[in-house]
Design a protein around this motif. Structure first.
Motif, PDB file in Angstrom:
ATOM      1  N   UNK A  66       0.795  -0.456   0.257  1.00 56.83           N
ATOM      2  CA  UNK A  66       0.041  -0.402   0.156  1.00 56.83           C
ATOM      3  C   UNK A  66       1.029   1.453   0.225  1.00 56.83           C
ATOM      4  N   UNK A  67       0.825   2.363  -1.109  1.00 55.80           N
ATOM      5  CA  UNK A  67       2.018   3.553  -0.829  1.00 55.80           C
ATOM      6  C   UNK A  67       1.352   3.728  -0.124  1.00 55.80           C
ATOM      7  N   UNK A  68       0.842   3.686   0.062  1.00 60.14           N
ATOM      8  CA  UNK A  68       0.592   4.586   1.673  1.00 60.14           C
ATOM      9  C   UNK A  68       1.602   4.771   2.904  1.00 60.14           C
ATOM     10  N   UNK A  69       1.148   3.097   2.627  1.00 62.59           N
ATOM     11  CA  UNK A  69       2.151   3.385   3.786  1.00 62.59           C
ATOM     12  C   UNK A  69       3.612   2.651   3.493  1.00 62.59           C
ATOM     13  N   UNK A  70       4.190   1.946   2.518  1.00 64.62           N
ATOM     14  CA  UNK A  70       5.503   2.496   2.533  1.00 64.62           C
ATOM     15  C   UNK A  70       6.177   3.598   2.040  1.00 64.62           C
ATOM     16  N   UNK A  71       4.858   4.835   1.159  1.00 68.90           N
ATOM     17  CA  UNK A  71       6.117   5.393   0.130  1.00 68.90           C
ATOM     18  C   UNK A  71       5.748   7.008   0.877  1.00 68.90           C
ATOM     19  N   UNK A  72       4.574   6.994   1.992  1.00 68.73           N
ATOM     20  CA  UNK A  72       3.906   8.042   2.921  1.00 68.73           C
ATOM     21  C   UNK A  72       4.565   8.307   4.132  1.00 68.73           C
ATOM     22  N   UNK A  73       3.844   6.906   4.703  1.00 67.15           N
ATOM     23  CA  UNK A  73       4.635   6.787   6.352  1.00 67.15           C
ATOM     24  C   UNK A  73       5.561   6.795   6.538  1.00 67.15           C
ATOM     25  N   UNK A  74       5.667   5.270   6.017  1.00 66.70           N
ATOM     26  CA  UNK A  74       7.157   4.906   6.895  1.00 66.70           C
ATOM     27  C   UNK A  74       8.760   6.077   6.231  1.00 66.70           C
ATOM     28  N   UNK A  76       8.146   9.553   6.349  1.00 66.08           N
ATOM     29  CA  UNK A  76       7.785  10.386   7.782  1.00 66.08           C
ATOM     30  C   UNK A  76       8.042   9.790   8.519  1.00 66.08           C
ATOM     31  N   UNK A  77       7.950   8.355   9.268  1.00 67.74           N
ATOM     32  CA  UNK A  77       9.185   8.376  10.050  1.00 67.74           C
ATOM     33  C   UNK A  77      10.272   8.436  10.458  1.00 67.74           C
ATOM     34  N   UNK A  78      10.718   7.795   9.461  1.00 71.57           N
ATOM     35  CA  UNK A  78      12.068   7.806   8.930  1.00 71.57           C
ATOM     36  C   UNK A  78      12.936   9.362   9.167  1.00 71.57           C
ATOM     37  N   UNK A  79      12.351  10.201   8.632  1.00 72.14           N
ATOM     38  CA  UNK A  79      12.733  11.446   8.492  1.00 72.14           C
ATOM     39  C   UNK A  79      12.384  12.351   9.709  1.00 72.14           C
ATOM     40  N   UNK A  80      11.179  11.821   9.917  1.00 72.42           N
ATOM     41  CA  UNK A  80      11.700  12.871  11.432  1.00 72.42           C
ATOM     42  C   UNK A  80      12.216  12.260  12.756  1.00 72.42           C
ATOM     43  N   UNK A  81      11.859  11.119  12.582  1.00 76.07           N
ATOM     44  CA  UNK A  81      13.545  10.207  13.377  1.00 76.07           C
ATOM     45  C   UNK A  81      14.754  10.877  13.640  1.00 76.07           C
ATOM     46  N   UNK A 274      -4.676  12.426   2.832  1.00 77.72           N
ATOM     47  CA  UNK A 274      -4.574  12.285   4.129  1.00 77.72           C
ATOM     48  C   UNK A 274      -3.325  12.536   5.025  1.00 77.72           C
ATOM     49  N   UNK A 275      -2.940  13.299   4.289  1.00 84.00           N
ATOM     50  CA  UNK A 275      -1.265  14.183   4.846  1.00 84.00           C
ATOM     51  C   UNK A 275      -0.581  12.502   5.892  1.00 84.00           C
ATOM     52  N   UNK A 276      -0.186  11.356   5.501  1.00 84.05           N
ATOM     53  CA  UNK A 276       0.381  10.445   6.531  1.00 84.05           C
ATOM     54  C   UNK A 276       1.736  11.139   7.215  1.00 84.05           C
ATOM     55  N   UNK A 277       2.841  11.647   6.000  1.00 78.96           N
ATOM     56  CA  UNK A 277       3.464  11.954   6.237  1.00 78.96           C
ATOM     57  C   UNK A 277       3.770  13.190   7.452  1.00 78.96           C
ATOM     58  N   UNK A 278       2.647  13.897   7.692  1.00 73.87           N
ATOM     59  CA  UNK A 278       2.475  14.686   8.541  1.00 73.87           C
ATOM     60  C   UNK A 278       1.856  14.060   9.961  1.00 73.87           C
ATOM     61  N   UNK A 279       1.595  12.821   9.825  1.00 77.66           N
ATOM     62  CA  UNK A 279       0.765  11.643  11.221  1.00 77.66           C
ATOM     63  C   UNK A 279       1.851  11.410  11.413  1.00 77.66           C
TER      64      UNK A 279
END
Length: 320
Positions: A66-74, A76-81, A274-279
């Motif tokens: 699912x792109x919103x998980x592999x392409x947006x969510x993860x 976003x987690x890696x960049x903020x961390x 849904x702005x998953x990178x921000x989430x």
């Protein structure tokens, strides 16, 4: 130093001493000075951030496509961390060797104290994992138990954005099609919002929600009978519409609730980001804050952070 660590609930101080220090501080009327805290935060943020530790990202391989998980969510987690001085280790919860005991040993050996739980393939629990020594947050609503702190898109508000935008564009017969499993993963907020809005519309403009089998034959029969101006859904509904021979947006318009969507990238879709990178960034902030406050285990009063989405004005819903 003992008092300072005790007031921050640090594990180096015994529980008995922590409770004693907090009791005395309360009796004496002690309150932390927010201006001093703000100053120290400013001083710290002005310095270069160096590597501090690793965080764990717990996910399922079968959700990774699912792109919103592999392409947006993860990402976003890696960049903020990284911005906060942490690295991310991924762990697959559906791997053959990913038992709770083994995962706990690996986390301990790597001194990982914080975990971000990715959305589950379907609503369910992860009660078997060892949470007592971890600061944790779940992304989305699919993790039912244990009740962790969570960060999610504000799906109800997102559907409001979609419906109000479509009404402004001149659409009147607005339809919604989705499989029940997906709607349950968002706590039924999409279907609830749709049903609530339909009560405010004239009867002749209401299209029955298709919440169930969204195979091409079912979708074709539903559209043919009710003749909606626009259909709201995700990949499954769009796929069924196209396989049924409907041309978008020539025959009817379509709005996607989770953009960007890679399987149908040839279409310039209108819909909801849904702005998953921000989430994802908010989830990392939550975990890191828990680590700094030495908050571990399943929270007694879990908190939910809701991130608002954005309308994407593509070509699949140009307006009436």
């Amino acid at each position: 130093m003992t008092v300072s660590l005790a007031l921050r609930n640090h594990q180096r101080i015994s529980v008995t001493m922590r409770d004693h220090v907090r009791e005395v501080a309360t009796r004496l009327g002690y309150r932390p000075n927010p201006l001093v805290s703000a100053l120290m935060t400013h001083i710290g943020s002005a310095r270069p951030v160096h590597y501090q530790a690793n965080l764990a990202f717990l996910a399922f391989r079968k959700s990774w496509n699912q792109h919103w998980i592999s392409g947006e969510l993860f990402p976003g987690v890696r960049e903020r961390a990284k911005a906060l001085g942490f690295l991310i280790d991924e762990f697959w919860l559906d791997s053959p060797d990913s038992s709770p005991d083994r995962l706990e040993k690996v986390l301990r050996s790597r001194n990982i104290q914080g975990v971000v739980v990715a959305p589950l393939p379907e609503s369910g629990g992860l009660d078997a994992l060892h949470w007592n020594d971890l600061s944790s947050v779940a992304i989305g609503n699919s993790l039912v138990t244990p009740r962790l702190h969570r960060v999610t898109h504000h799906q109800y508000h997102g559907m409001q954005i979609v419906l109000e935008t479509l009404r402004r564009k001149g659409y009147r017969k607005i339809a919604f099609a989705m499989d029940p499993l997906t709607d349950e993963k968002v706590d039924r907020t999409w279907s609830s919002c749709m049903a609530g809005y339909q009560l405010r519309w004239p009867t002749k403009e209401r299209v029955p929600v298709l919440l169930g089998d969204i195979s091409p034959p079912k979708v074709h029969a539903w559209v043919t009978r009710h003749k909606p101006d626009v259909v709201i859904g995700i990949d499954g509904a769009l796929d069924s519409l196209q396989k049924s021979g409907f041309r978008i947006p020539r025959d009817l318009s379509f709005v996607h609730l989770s953009l960007p969507s890679t399987p149908f990238s040839k279409l310039n879709l209108s819909g909801l980001d849904q702005n998953w990178r921000l989430a994802a960034a908010a989830a990392v902030d939550s975990v890191v804050a828990q680590i700094y406050r030495n908050e571990r285990g399943i929270p007694e009063e879990p908190k939910t952070i809701m991130v608002e989405g954005l309308w994407v004005d593509g070509e699949s819903a140009p307006g009436c």
